[in-house]
Design a protein around this motif. Structure first.
Motif, PDB file in Angstrom:
ATOM      1  N   ALA A  67      -6.813 -31.530  -9.499  1.00  0.00           N
ATOM      2  CA  ALA A  67      -7.138 -32.608 -10.390  1.00  0.00           C
ATOM      3  C   ALA A  67      -8.486 -33.160 -10.576  1.00  0.00           C
ATOM      4  O   ALA A  67      -9.101 -33.462 -11.334  1.00  0.00           O
ATOM      5  N   ARG A  68      -9.217 -33.067  -9.098  1.00  0.00           N
ATOM      6  CA  ARG A  68     -10.416 -33.402  -9.005  1.00  0.00           C
ATOM      7  C   ARG A  68     -11.424 -32.477  -9.945  1.00  0.00           C
ATOM      8  O   ARG A  68     -12.405 -32.706 -10.576  1.00  0.00           O
ATOM      9  N   ALA A  69     -11.075 -31.072  -9.714  1.00  0.00           N
ATOM     10  CA  ALA A  69     -11.852 -30.106 -10.476  1.00  0.00           C
ATOM     11  C   ALA A  69     -11.778 -30.066 -12.010  1.00  0.00           C
ATOM     12  O   ALA A  69     -12.512 -29.581 -12.519  1.00  0.00           O
ATOM     13  N   CYS A  70     -10.712 -30.626 -12.395  1.00  0.00           N
ATOM     14  CA  CYS A  70     -10.385 -30.685 -13.822  1.00  0.00           C
ATOM     15  C   CYS A  70     -11.091 -32.026 -14.457  1.00  0.00           C
ATOM     16  O   CYS A  70     -10.834 -32.448 -15.527  1.00  0.00           O
ATOM     17  N   GLY A  71     -11.758 -32.809 -13.654  1.00  0.00           N
ATOM     18  CA  GLY A  71     -12.293 -34.334 -13.978  1.00  0.00           C
ATOM     19  C   GLY A  71     -11.610 -35.371 -13.591  1.00  0.00           C
ATOM     20  O   GLY A  71     -11.982 -36.305 -14.078  1.00  0.00           O
TER      21      GLY A  71
END
Length: 75
Positions: A29-33
């Motif tokens: 989720a964090r890697a996808c912004g």
């Protein structure tokens, strides 16, 4: 896969090598912004939920669950 592991447990066999570890969804989720957290306790979940509801972006809270015996597992 879970049914096979449960069959091993039901027969008293060792389940060595049968543990499946899924991806770290909060990191994805964090890697996808978006925002992502991994809650290990009910208090953490409550805290993360309050934070997530205040955001103006997608958010994900990953919550672990207990392993269960899959229905219809037969030996």
């Amino acid at each position: 896969y879970a049914m096979e592991k449960n069959r091993m447990i039901a027969r008293g066999l060792k389940t060595l090598g049968s543990r499946f570890r899924g991806p770290d969804f909060s990191a994805i989720a964090r890697a996808c912004g978006g925002a992502g957290w991994k809650a290990a306790t009910a208090n953490e979940f409550r805290r993360f939920l309050k934070e997530a509801l205040q955001l103006q972006e997608p958010a994900l809270i990953e919550v672990g669950t207990a392993e269960t015996m899959v229905p219809h597992t037969k030996i």
